[in-house]
Design a protein around this motif. Sequence first.
Motif, PDB file in Angstrom:
ATOM      1  N   MET A  31     -12.735   6.629   0.748  1.00  0.00           N
ATOM      2  CA  MET A  31     -13.408   7.228  -0.405  1.00  0.00           C
ATOM      3  C   MET A  31     -11.803   6.671  -1.972  1.00  0.00           C
ATOM      4  SD  MET A  31     -13.346  11.312  -0.774  1.00  0.00           S
ATOM      5  CE  MET A  31     -12.648  11.694  -2.103  1.00  0.00           C
ATOM      6  N   TYR A  32     -10.911   5.687  -0.888  1.00  0.00           N
ATOM      7  CA  TYR A  32      -9.832   4.568  -1.952  1.00  0.00           C
ATOM      8  C   TYR A  32      -9.576   5.352  -2.990  1.00  0.00           C
ATOM      9  CZ  TYR A  32     -13.058   1.095  -0.110  1.00  0.00           C
ATOM     10  OH  TYR A  32     -13.876   0.385   1.625  1.00  0.00           O
ATOM     11  N   GLU A  33      -9.522   6.669  -2.374  1.00  0.00           N
ATOM     12  CA  GLU A  33      -8.048   7.845  -3.694  1.00  0.00           C
ATOM     13  C   GLU A  33      -6.279   7.949  -2.352  1.00  0.00           C
ATOM     14  OE1 GLU A  33      -8.688   9.429  -5.851  1.00  0.00           O
ATOM     15  OE2 GLU A  33     -10.816   8.648  -6.591  1.00  0.00           O
ATOM     16  N   PRO A  34      -5.368   7.638  -3.801  1.00  0.00           N
ATOM     17  CA  PRO A  34      -4.352   7.707  -3.222  1.00  0.00           C
ATOM     18  C   PRO A  34      -3.629   9.318  -3.582  1.00  0.00           C
ATOM     19  CG  PRO A  34      -4.367   7.390  -5.554  1.00  0.00           C
ATOM     20  CD  PRO A  34      -5.434   7.034  -4.751  1.00  0.00           C
ATOM     21  N   VAL A  35      -2.669  10.101  -3.062  1.00  0.00           N
ATOM     22  CA  VAL A  35      -2.077  11.937  -3.694  1.00  0.00           C
ATOM     23  C   VAL A  35      -1.204  11.310  -3.794  1.00  0.00           C
ATOM     24  CG1 VAL A  35      -2.412  13.621  -2.224  1.00  0.00           C
ATOM     25  CG2 VAL A  35      -4.228  11.860  -1.532  1.00  0.00           C
ATOM     26  N   TYR A  36      -0.415  12.723  -4.842  1.00  0.00           N
ATOM     27  CA  TYR A  36       0.674  12.677  -5.076  1.00  0.00           C
ATOM     28  C   TYR A  36       0.807  13.885  -4.923  1.00  0.00           C
ATOM     29  CZ  TYR A  36       4.351  14.025  -8.549  1.00  0.00           C
ATOM     30  OH  TYR A  36       5.891  14.100  -8.885  1.00  0.00           O
ATOM     31  N   PHE A  37       2.027  14.049  -3.667  1.00  0.00           N
ATOM     32  CA  PHE A  37       2.288  15.781  -3.162  1.00  0.00           C
ATOM     33  C   PHE A  37       3.323  16.011  -3.958  1.00  0.00           C
ATOM     34  CE2 PHE A  37      -0.167  13.734   0.480  1.00  0.00           C
ATOM     35  CZ  PHE A  37      -1.095  14.236   0.763  1.00  0.00           C
ATOM     36  N   THR A  38       3.010  16.494  -4.627  1.00  0.00           N
ATOM     37  CA  THR A  38       3.963  17.096  -6.220  1.00  0.00           C
ATOM     38  C   THR A  38       5.013  18.352  -5.272  1.00  0.00           C
ATOM     39  OG1 THR A  38       2.517  19.196  -6.970  1.00  0.00           O
ATOM     40  CG2 THR A  38       2.757  16.920  -8.019  1.00  0.00           C
ATOM     41  N   ARG A  39       4.430  19.090  -3.980  1.00  0.00           N
ATOM     42  CA  ARG A  39       5.482  19.391  -3.266  1.00  0.00           C
ATOM     43  C   ARG A  39       5.415  19.972  -2.013  1.00  0.00           C
ATOM     44  NH1 ARG A  39       7.561  25.465  -3.471  1.00  0.00           N
ATOM     45  NH2 ARG A  39       5.176  26.134  -4.123  1.00  0.00           N
ATOM     46  N   VAL A  40       5.829  19.412  -0.442  1.00  0.00           N
ATOM     47  CA  VAL A  40       5.462  18.966   0.739  1.00  0.00           C
ATOM     48  C   VAL A  40       6.277  20.055   1.454  1.00  0.00           C
ATOM     49  CG1 VAL A  40       5.045  18.323   2.689  1.00  0.00           C
ATOM     50  CG2 VAL A  40       4.849  17.033   0.347  1.00  0.00           C
ATOM     51  N   ARG A  41       6.222  21.109   2.156  1.00  0.00           N
ATOM     52  CA  ARG A  41       7.083  21.879   3.023  1.00  0.00           C
ATOM     53  C   ARG A  41       6.958  21.951   4.021  1.00  0.00           C
ATOM     54  NH1 ARG A  41      11.912  24.188   3.177  1.00  0.00           N
ATOM     55  NH2 ARG A  41      12.334  25.903   4.095  1.00  0.00           N
TER      56      ARG A  41
ATOM     57  N   VAL B 231       4.385  20.325  13.739  1.00  0.00           N
ATOM     58  CA  VAL B 231       4.798  20.785  12.257  1.00  0.00           C
ATOM     59  C   VAL B 231       3.916  22.097  10.840  1.00  0.00           C
ATOM     60  CG1 VAL B 231       6.442  19.649  10.438  1.00  0.00           C
ATOM     61  CG2 VAL B 231       6.477  18.687  12.605  1.00  0.00           C
ATOM     62  N   ILE B 232       4.448  22.888  11.310  1.00  0.00           N
ATOM     63  CA  ILE B 232       3.811  23.664   9.243  1.00  0.00           C
ATOM     64  C   ILE B 232       4.107  23.262   8.684  1.00  0.00           C
ATOM     65  CG2 ILE B 232       3.450  25.277   9.029  1.00  0.00           C
ATOM     66  CD1 ILE B 232       4.491  26.960  11.817  1.00  0.00           C
ATOM     67  N   CYS B 233       3.104  22.741   7.527  1.00  0.00           N
ATOM     68  CA  CYS B 233       3.092  22.002   6.817  1.00  0.00           C
ATOM     69  C   CYS B 233       2.376  22.856   5.440  1.00  0.00           C
ATOM     70  CB  CYS B 233       2.673  20.542   6.729  1.00  0.00           C
ATOM     71  SG  CYS B 233       2.629  19.674   5.156  1.00  0.00           S
ATOM     72  N   ARG B 234       3.566  23.008   4.118  1.00  0.00           N
ATOM     73  CA  ARG B 234       2.559  23.148   2.724  1.00  0.00           C
ATOM     74  C   ARG B 234       2.784  22.548   1.690  1.00  0.00           C
ATOM     75  NH1 ARG B 234       0.398  28.389   3.158  1.00  0.00           N
ATOM     76  NH2 ARG B 234       1.119  30.061   4.679  1.00  0.00           N
ATOM     77  N   PHE B 235       1.547  22.261   1.021  1.00  0.00           N
ATOM     78  CA  PHE B 235       2.525  21.395   0.340  1.00  0.00           C
ATOM     79  C   PHE B 235       1.416  21.583  -1.268  1.00  0.00           C
ATOM     80  CE2 PHE B 235      -1.098  19.849   2.865  1.00  0.00           C
ATOM     81  CZ  PHE B 235      -2.141  19.255   2.776  1.00  0.00           C
ATOM     82  N   GLU B 236       1.541  20.430  -2.439  1.00  0.00           N
ATOM     83  CA  GLU B 236       0.212  20.923  -3.328  1.00  0.00           C
ATOM     84  C   GLU B 236       0.118  19.158  -3.815  1.00  0.00           C
ATOM     85  OE1 GLU B 236       3.063  24.427  -5.429  1.00  0.00           O
ATOM     86  OE2 GLU B 236       2.885  22.647  -6.621  1.00  0.00           O
ATOM     87  N   ALA B 237      -1.160  19.236  -3.902  1.00  0.00           N
ATOM     88  CA  ALA B 237      -1.175  18.200  -4.306  1.00  0.00           C
ATOM     89  C   ALA B 237      -2.245  17.647  -5.373  1.00  0.00           C
ATOM     90  CB  ALA B 237      -2.076  17.344  -2.547  1.00  0.00           C
ATOM     91  N   ARG B 238      -2.197  16.214  -5.566  1.00  0.00           N
ATOM     92  CA  ARG B 238      -2.940  15.636  -6.539  1.00  0.00           C
ATOM     93  C   ARG B 238      -3.862  14.691  -6.453  1.00  0.00           C
ATOM     94  NH1 ARG B 238       0.107  16.261 -12.149  1.00  0.00           N
ATOM     95  NH2 ARG B 238       0.412  13.628 -11.950  1.00  0.00           N
ATOM     96  N   ILE B 239      -5.199  14.814  -6.331  1.00  0.00           N
ATOM     97  CA  ILE B 239      -5.960  13.462  -5.697  1.00  0.00           C
ATOM     98  C   ILE B 239      -5.401  13.045  -7.725  1.00  0.00           C
ATOM     99  CG2 ILE B 239      -7.751  12.157  -5.147  1.00  0.00           C
ATOM    100  CD1 ILE B 239      -8.053  14.311  -3.827  1.00  0.00           C
ATOM    101  N   PHE B 240      -5.864  11.705  -8.097  1.00  0.00           N
ATOM    102  CA  PHE B 240      -5.175  11.655  -9.568  1.00  0.00           C
ATOM    103  C   PHE B 240      -5.729   9.954  -9.520  1.00  0.00           C
ATOM    104  CE2 PHE B 240      -2.136   9.888  -6.525  1.00  0.00           C
ATOM    105  CZ  PHE B 240      -1.355   8.572  -7.946  1.00  0.00           C
ATOM    106  N   MET B 241      -6.268   9.223  -9.517  1.00  0.00           N
ATOM    107  CA  MET B 241      -7.063   7.613  -9.782  1.00  0.00           C
ATOM    108  C   MET B 241      -8.585   8.161  -9.967  1.00  0.00           C
ATOM    109  SD  MET B 241      -7.090   4.270  -7.345  1.00  0.00           S
ATOM    110  CE  MET B 241      -9.291   4.247  -6.994  1.00  0.00           C
ATOM    111  N   SER B 242      -9.226   8.215  -9.516  1.00  0.00           N
ATOM    112  CA  SER B 242     -10.999   8.158 -10.641  1.00  0.00           C
ATOM    113  C   SER B 242     -10.945   9.425 -10.719  1.00  0.00           C
ATOM    114  CB  SER B 242     -11.390   8.104  -9.043  1.00  0.00           C
ATOM    115  OG  SER B 242     -12.015   8.757  -8.015  1.00  0.00           O
TER     116      SER B 242
END
Length: 196
Positions: A181-191, A91-102
């Motif tokens: 790193m104990y970091e969740p990720v918010y993928f604001t757009r995944v294709r 699967v070819i995947c493009r995304f916008e992501a935000r690491i947001f916890m720390s």
Amino acid sequence: MKKIVGFVLMLCAVLSSTSCNKTKSYTERLEAEQDAIERLMDAEGIVVLDEYPADGVFKENEFVKLDNDVYLNVIDPGNGDRISEGVRQNVICRFEARIFMSDTVTIDGFGSEYLPVTMTVTPYYEYGMIQATAVQDGSASSGLEMYVSEGLASGFYHVGDSATVKLIVPFKVSSQMLRQMYEPVYFTRVRYIFEK
């Protein structure tokens, strides 16, 4: 008096340095992550639905919590082609992501300087499990392979080829690096695009 003030200052320094060295337990990290996810949801106006919409249509701010604790919003379910159970699919995947916890780090994988990530996905729907690994084909790397995980592939429970989703991925189903790193990720757009 100077000795007392000096002693108090030294005691404060010792207490602050020992409190900074305290390592959080796994349970404390899970609680901190849940607090961060709730803050994100409040800031973004996200509503968590009790169940997947019967018609499959989500409003922009509606998410459903999957069995693996990933939050999913379907923007476009794709063209109807699905990955069969137990079958490997690139699967070819493009995304916008935000690491947001720390700290807030934003990645725009749709930007022209980034290559798409190709991942191999093998779903086991009956067991509620999806394996996802980055494909290493010797071509140039975008550095985005570190985001490939079960969490990023969780959309395949409900969508197929050419789908676009949003995901909130807890660290326990994220990549090895983000788990460490104990970091969740918010993928604001995944294709997702199936490789033919």
